[in-house]
Design an enzyme around this catalytic site. Structure first.
Site, PDB file in Angstrom:
ATOM      1  N   TYR A 161       0.846  -1.205   0.000  1.00 44.17           N
ATOM      2  CA  TYR A 161       0.000   0.000   0.000  1.00 44.17           C
ATOM      3  C   TYR A 161       0.880   1.253   0.000  1.00 44.17           C
ATOM      4  O   TYR A 161       0.752   2.125  -0.865  1.00 44.17           O
ATOM      5  CB  TYR A 161      -0.933  -0.016   1.212  1.00 44.17           C
ATOM      6  CG  TYR A 161      -1.653   1.293   1.452  1.00 44.17           C
ATOM      7  CD1 TYR A 161      -2.462   1.865   0.466  1.00 44.17           C
ATOM      8  CD2 TYR A 161      -1.515   1.981   2.666  1.00 44.17           C
ATOM      9  CE1 TYR A 161      -3.118   3.073   0.689  1.00 44.17           C
ATOM     10  CE2 TYR A 161      -2.166   3.182   2.892  1.00 44.17           C
ATOM     11  CZ  TYR A 161      -2.966   3.727   1.898  1.00 44.17           C
ATOM     12  OH  TYR A 161      -3.610   4.929   2.120  1.00 44.17           O
ATOM     13  N   ASP A 307       3.691  -2.269  12.724  1.00 47.03           N
ATOM     14  CA  ASP A 307       2.993  -1.159  13.369  1.00 47.03           C
ATOM     15  C   ASP A 307       4.025  -0.290  14.097  1.00 47.03           C
ATOM     16  O   ASP A 307       4.563  -0.701  15.127  1.00 47.03           O
ATOM     17  CB  ASP A 307       1.998  -1.703  14.416  1.00 47.03           C
ATOM     18  CG  ASP A 307       0.558  -1.493  14.001  1.00 47.03           C
ATOM     19  OD1 ASP A 307       0.314  -0.826  12.990  1.00 47.03           O
ATOM     20  OD2 ASP A 307      -0.321  -1.999  14.732  1.00 47.03           O
TER      21      ASP A 307
HETATM   22  N1  LIG Z   1      -8.871   7.221   5.682  1.00 49.75           N
HETATM   23  C1  LIG Z   1      -7.631   7.481   6.099  1.00 49.75           C
HETATM   24  O1  LIG Z   1      -7.358   7.568   7.309  1.00 49.75           O
HETATM   25  C2  LIG Z   1      -6.527   7.679   5.079  1.00 49.75           C
HETATM   26  C3  LIG Z   1      -5.217   7.842   5.544  1.00 49.75           C
HETATM   27  C4  LIG Z   1      -4.212   8.053   4.611  1.00 49.75           C
HETATM   28  C5  LIG Z   1      -4.498   8.130   3.258  1.00 49.75           C
HETATM   29  N2  LIG Z   1      -5.780   7.954   2.836  1.00 49.75           N
HETATM   30  C6  LIG Z   1      -6.044   8.024   1.393  1.00 49.75           C
HETATM   31  O2  LIG Z   1      -7.166   8.850   1.178  1.00 49.75           O
HETATM   32  C7  LIG Z   1      -7.915   8.407   0.059  1.00 49.75           C
HETATM   33  C8  LIG Z   1      -9.361   8.234   0.431  1.00 49.75           C
HETATM   34  O3  LIG Z   1      -9.458   7.334   1.526  1.00 49.75           O
HETATM   35  P1  LIG Z   1     -10.868   6.890   2.103  1.00 49.75           P
HETATM   36  O4  LIG Z   1     -10.661   6.483   3.515  1.00 49.75           O
HETATM   37  O5  LIG Z   1     -11.887   7.903   1.763  1.00 49.75           O
HETATM   38  O6  LIG Z   1     -11.094   5.579   1.234  1.00 49.75           O
HETATM   39  P2  LIG Z   1     -12.469   4.914   0.731  1.00 49.75           P
HETATM   40  O7  LIG Z   1     -12.165   3.495   0.475  1.00 49.75           O
HETATM   41  O8  LIG Z   1     -13.579   5.269   1.657  1.00 49.75           O
HETATM   42  O9  LIG Z   1     -12.728   5.668  -0.650  1.00 49.75           O
HETATM   43  C9  LIG Z   1     -12.051   5.343  -1.830  1.00 49.75           C
HETATM   44  C10 LIG Z   1     -13.068   5.434  -2.949  1.00 49.75           C
HETATM   45  O10 LIG Z   1     -12.401   5.193  -4.189  1.00 49.75           O
HETATM   46  C11 LIG Z   1     -13.235   4.381  -4.996  1.00 49.75           C
HETATM   47  N3  LIG Z   1     -12.372   3.664  -5.940  1.00 49.75           N
HETATM   48  C12 LIG Z   1     -11.475   2.695  -5.659  1.00 49.75           C
HETATM   49  N4  LIG Z   1     -10.856   2.289  -6.782  1.00 49.75           N
HETATM   50  C13 LIG Z   1     -11.378   3.035  -7.802  1.00 49.75           C
HETATM   51  C14 LIG Z   1     -11.134   3.096  -9.196  1.00 49.75           C
HETATM   52  N5  LIG Z   1     -10.241   2.290  -9.790  1.00 49.75           N
HETATM   53  N6  LIG Z   1     -11.851   3.976  -9.951  1.00 49.75           N
HETATM   54  C15 LIG Z   1     -12.765   4.791  -9.366  1.00 49.75           C
HETATM   55  N7  LIG Z   1     -13.039   4.779  -8.040  1.00 49.75           N
HETATM   56  C16 LIG Z   1     -12.337   3.901  -7.269  1.00 49.75           C
HETATM   57  C17 LIG Z   1     -13.973   3.468  -4.034  1.00 49.75           C
HETATM   58  O11 LIG Z   1     -15.172   2.940  -4.548  1.00 49.75           O
HETATM   59  C18 LIG Z   1     -14.189   4.396  -2.846  1.00 49.75           C
HETATM   60  O12 LIG Z   1     -15.436   5.055  -2.942  1.00 49.75           O
HETATM   61  C19 LIG Z   1      -7.229   7.132  -0.422  1.00 49.75           C
HETATM   62  O13 LIG Z   1      -6.402   7.464  -1.509  1.00 49.75           O
HETATM   63  C20 LIG Z   1      -6.400   6.685   0.762  1.00 49.75           C
HETATM   64  O14 LIG Z   1      -5.255   5.989   0.375  1.00 49.75           O
HETATM   65  C21 LIG Z   1      -6.796   7.727   3.711  1.00 49.75           C
END
Ligand SMILES: NC(=O)c1ccc[n+]([C@@H]2O[C@H](COP(=O)([O-])OP(=O)(O)OC[C@H]3O[C@@H](n4cnc5c(N)ncnc54)[C@H](O)[C@@H]3O)[C@@H](O)[C@H]2O)c1
Length: 351
Positions: A161, A307
């Site tokens: 990841y 972790d």
């Molecule tokens: N939530 C956290 O704490 C966190 C921390 C660090 C980074 N991030 C990053 O933030 C971003 C959003 O995270 P989140 O928690 O909202 O994730 P999430 O899984 O809730 O949302 C991701 C969305 O992307 C869509 N998706 C996945 N693959 C796709 C594709 N090929 N084409 C179109 N849509 C696609 C999914 O259907 C989903 O709705 C991600 O890039 C994640 O890596 C999140």
């Protein structure tokens, strides 16, 4: 923190928000619609919730929203140009560490190759700003003398990841450099632990499986999870549990507006997004118990491989350069905003 009005590159341009039916992307979509921006919301619904889009439509009636169910590799330059997209907030990704270990090809396909294809389409389609959701996982396990983590800390991810996201960062930086003179600019934003829910109560966090501590605890409070496992209690931290930096999702989204407003043509910037304050697992559990009035059943399990004991950012760079700093000061307020949504949506968006 002041609300930032995003006027760059041009307020008539649409903003493309990928992953708009997901947790963070839905919050961003609502925020920019409320500002009066035209938003093209794209999601393949592989993980996201149609209910999040319905909730946005209900909260922002008459707003200029186009939802497109499509993958990030299914858009090309003419699609971008035809919609007048000037800026892209690219949240769509796969984001579960154990899944990335089991299925690395999925992570490199979506997070790296998919992101590069989208960058290419945006560049060729005339979009001038591209903001990539990156992650603290790109830092791996930083040495203790590198805490709090600065943007200059060596990025050395320890799972697919983190590596798939770091590779996307590199690609974005290189594509931006190669397009010098075109006006294109970009940023990689490395989120720490994003938490809480929309403070107007419209949007929440509805992952399946859920892997984040605060929603897991709230599922437990709601009776959907019997007990909660704490992984390790013998870390070299004051109470023995791991320490993480929780940032409220509304603050995080506001930082994106600051970045869009502050990026100059041709630039690539990278910023850490966190509060700069650590909360241990035990402190988060105590906050959930105080906010909900429910005693949590917590069992102690073994440490999980990889972790880090402490992941806390130094949030100073983005404050100095763009004037953004987080506004939700306590973990109780973050938990409180999440509890307000979970209490009203015990089954998530399915209700
Ligand atoms: N939530 C956290 O704490 C966190 C921390 C660090 C980074 N991030 C990053 O933030 C971003 C959003 O995270 P989140 O928690 O909202 O994730 P999430 O899984 O809730 O949302 C991701 C969305 O992307 C869509 N998706 C996945 N693959 C796709 C594709 N090929 N084409 C179109 N849509 C696609 C999914 O259907 C989903 O709705 C991600 O890039 C994640 O890596 C999140």
């Amino acid at each position: 923190m002041r609300a930032i009005s995003c006027v760059v590159p041009d307020s008539r341009d649409a903003i493309l928000i990928t992953g708009a039916a997901g947790y963070i992307g839905s919050h961003a979509t609502l925020r920019f619609l409320r500002e009066g921006r035209r938003v093209v919301a794209l999601d393949d619904l592989s993980v996201g919730r149609p209910g999040a889009i319905e909730a946005i439509r209900g909260a922002a009636p008459g707003a200029d929203l186009e939802f497109v169910r499509r993958g990030i590799t299914e858009v090309d330059a003419s699609w971008i140009r035809g919609r007048g997209i000037g800026a892209v907030l690219h949240f769509a990704a796969r984001a579960i560490v154990p899944e990335s270990v089991a299925r690395p090809e999925l992570y490199y396909t979506v997070n790296t190759a998919g992101s590069v294809a989208l960058m290419r389409a945006c560049l060729e389609g005339g979009a001038r700003r591209f903001v990539l959701s990156s992650t603290a996982a790109t830092y791996g396990v930083p040495p203790a003398d590198q805490i709090p983590i600065r943007e200059s800390t060596r990025q050395d991810p320890i799972n697919p990841y983190g590596r798939s996201k770091l590779a996307a960062e590199w690609a974005l930086r290189d594509l931006t450099a190669a397009s010098a003179g075109s006006g294109f600019a970009s940023a990689a934003l490395r989120y720490f632990n994003v938490a809480g829910c929309d403070r107007t109560g419209v949007l929440g966090e509805d992952h399946d499986p859920e892997t984040h501590l605060i929603p897991i605890l709230l599922h437990h409070v709601l009776g959907r999870v019997d007990r909660v496992t704490m992984y390790g209690e013998d870390y070299d931290t004051p109470d023995g549990s791991c320490i993480r930096d929780y940032i409220h999702v509304d603050d995080l989204v506001e930082a994106h507006a600051a970045v869009l407003a502050g990026l100059g043509d041709g630039e690539f910037r990278a910023y850490n997004l966190g509060r700069g304050r650590g909360s241990s697992v035990r402190e988060v559990i105590a906050a959930v118990e105080r906010v909900t009035g429910h005693a949590c059943r917590v069992e102690v399990g073994p440490r999980r491989a990889g972790d880090p004991p402490v992941l806390v950012t130094d949030p100073g760079l983005i404050d100095r350069e763009l004037g953004w700093s987080p506004s939700v000061p306590t973990i109780e307020e973050i938990v409180g905003s999440a509890w307000a949504w979970f209490r009203n949506h015990p089954e998530g968006y399915r209700r």
